[in-house]
Scaffold this active site. Sequence first.
Site, short mmCIF file in Angstrom:
data_model
loop_
_atom_site.label_atom_id
_atom_site.label_comp_id
_atom_site.label_asym_id
_atom_site.label_seq_id
_atom_site.Cartn_x
_atom_site.Cartn_y
_atom_site.Cartn_z
N ASN A 27 -3.51 9.18 1.47
CA ASN A 27 -3.44 9.94 0.21
C ASN A 27 -4.75 10.66 -0.12
O ASN A 27 -4.74 11.63 -0.87
CB ASN A 27 -2.95 9.06 -0.94
CG ASN A 27 -3.88 7.93 -1.26
OD1 ASN A 27 -4.71 7.54 -0.45
ND2 ASN A 27 -3.76 7.37 -2.45
N LYS A 46 -10.20 3.42 11.51
CA LYS A 46 -8.80 3.63 11.92
C LYS A 46 -8.21 4.56 10.88
O LYS A 46 -7.93 4.15 9.75
CB LYS A 46 -8.06 2.28 11.96
CG LYS A 46 -6.88 2.22 12.89
CD LYS A 46 -5.73 3.12 12.50
CE LYS A 46 -4.97 2.56 11.31
NZ LYS A 46 -4.03 3.58 10.72
N GLY A 93 -4.85 0.40 0.94
CA GLY A 93 -3.43 0.54 1.25
C GLY A 93 -2.62 -0.44 0.41
O GLY A 93 -3.03 -0.83 -0.68
N SER A 94 -1.48 -0.86 0.95
CA SER A 94 -0.56 -1.67 0.15
C SER A 94 -1.02 -3.13 0.06
O SER A 94 -1.75 -3.63 0.93
CB SER A 94 0.85 -1.63 0.76
OG SER A 94 0.85 -2.40 1.94
N GLU A 132 -8.70 -2.58 -1.26
CA GLU A 132 -8.39 -1.69 -2.39
C GLU A 132 -6.89 -1.43 -2.27
O GLU A 132 -6.46 -0.64 -1.44
CB GLU A 132 -9.23 -0.42 -2.26
CG GLU A 132 -9.40 0.32 -3.56
CD GLU A 132 -8.32 1.35 -3.76
OE1 GLU A 132 -7.26 0.98 -4.34
OE2 GLU A 132 -8.51 2.49 -3.32
N LEU A 133 -6.12 -2.15 -3.09
CA LEU A 133 -4.66 -2.21 -2.86
C LEU A 133 -3.90 -1.48 -3.96
O LEU A 133 -4.45 -0.64 -4.64
CB LEU A 133 -4.26 -3.68 -2.73
CG LEU A 133 -5.09 -4.48 -1.71
CD1 LEU A 133 -4.72 -5.96 -1.70
CD2 LEU A 133 -4.96 -3.90 -0.31
N CYS A 139 -3.58 5.50 -6.06
CA CYS A 139 -3.45 4.10 -6.50
C CYS A 139 -3.74 3.96 -7.98
O CYS A 139 -3.34 2.98 -8.59
CB CYS A 139 -4.44 3.21 -5.76
SG CYS A 139 -4.27 3.30 -4.01
N GLU A 161 5.22 0.08 -8.23
CA GLU A 161 4.44 1.33 -8.23
C GLU A 161 5.32 2.45 -7.67
O GLU A 161 5.81 2.34 -6.54
CB GLU A 161 3.21 1.10 -7.35
CG GLU A 161 2.18 2.18 -7.41
CD GLU A 161 1.00 1.87 -6.48
OE1 GLU A 161 1.16 1.10 -5.50
OE2 GLU A 161 -0.07 2.43 -6.73
#
Length: 499
Positions: free
Chosen positions: A162, A185, A240-241, A263-264, A297, A397
């Site tokens: 994102n 990655k 990510g998730s 950081e979810l 997020c 979300e």
Amino acid sequence: MASYLSQLKDKSLFIEQCLVNGRWIHAKSGRTFKVENPATGEAIGECPEFSKDDTEAAINAAAQAFNSFRKVTARGRAKLLRGWYNLMLENADDLSLLVTLENGKVLAEAKGEVAYAASFLEWFSEEAPRTYGDTIPATNAGNQVITIKEPVGVCALITPWNFPAAMITRKAGAALAAGCTVVIKSPAETPFTANALVELAHRAGVPKGVINVITTDRNIVEVGRTLTMSPLVKKVSFTGSTNVGKLLMRQCAETTLKKISLELGGNAPFIVFDDADIEAAVQGALVSKFRSSGQTCVCANRIFVQDAVYDKFANKLAAHVRDNFVVGDSLKSANVTHGPLIHDRAVQKVHEHVIDAVSKGAKILVGGRKVPELGPNFFQPTVLAGMTCEMKLASEETFGPVAGLFRFKTEQEVVKLANSTDMGLAAYFFTKDNQRAWRVAKALEVGMVGLNTGLISDSAAPFGGIKSSGFGREGSKYGIEEYMTVKMITFYYGVTSAI
Ligand code: SIN
């Protein structure tokens, strides 16, 4: 080369390989995966399908490079980051084009992201020389305690699609400032921005092996395991998730205990009290909800509006979305304000949330449907009124352009509602009452609060969450700490009373 790519001023920034030990290479297997433009479905290019072996080569290169990079002075690291920052600014147009091509966000937003991404390199170039330790009065006579900060070592940075540029620099800028080496990655959806950025780092003089970038699509599980389970990797930073974050954390604990930042996901409440400046609150909601078409997020997910101002706020918000938002491909038409979502799975989820809400009584004020005439990844910016807690959007979300408006009566009630989620990333609220401002800011269970603003992202501000939104902070003076360890040295100087 796909047609838009011919608009790149520097065509050598479009790279379909991975950087390992200073060399752009293919996967050993020769396998690749395709990357598509979400606006058109056209293939932009291909990237290497890395395997366990390929990933290990990148980790080894980073481990080798760490031996010398850790000895580069802080000022030397600052200069490298500043050089990288300057090259980002010089190549901002090309970087923005790549962001729009592979992520779909409109060009103006992509330009904003590139400036935001560069600001992390500037910020961390300034932080690198300021990683001070302490001198501490000791308890035991004759001792003096001091601390120094040391780079943690090889870091695996797993970044999301994102923010194809900003999430690379927010992590890599801090890691390099601390003296670490990295294996990035990058996401399968947006690898080309990452490659261009890493190429610029290389041109800025970052030594070989210090930054490695790898790509994979089908081998994601194997590559993820290799990064998290390698004893050479000392730190994993993931955006990510929540589910993937938990999995990575488990894997990190299986072989070595690594330092981790996660950081979810978020489920940000956005609260409008009846004493708020309603025009400012509407502007804040537009920014917070519809930035990147709702795919951040920190996007407002649940918009709570106090009874007395509910209708006014809802009408103004819906009117703005109806009158000013134009959905489409910003590379085809300059008046487009909102691009496609990343893929059809994202559209599906957004659509499901709308259908679910409407089936339980919500009313569509504007939008509410897919836009197949533009392509499978487009969804109309939507405002829904009459939301209730039983609807999916209240607890999941949406990660898309749907503003769901909930009505509330009291401050106590709304704080309880805002906190009634496992997530704790960001929250926003609008009020003119100073005492309420402090009270509510303290009561909200999140890592970040926007008070009378819908935009909180800033390289100077600590970014990160609590609860199932993860831990660790990025950007700010705290961001560099995530890549360092504190070493304590106790100095014994004796207890004689000669002087
Ligand atoms: C994110 O969505 O993960 C990052 C958003 C931001 O930095 O503003």
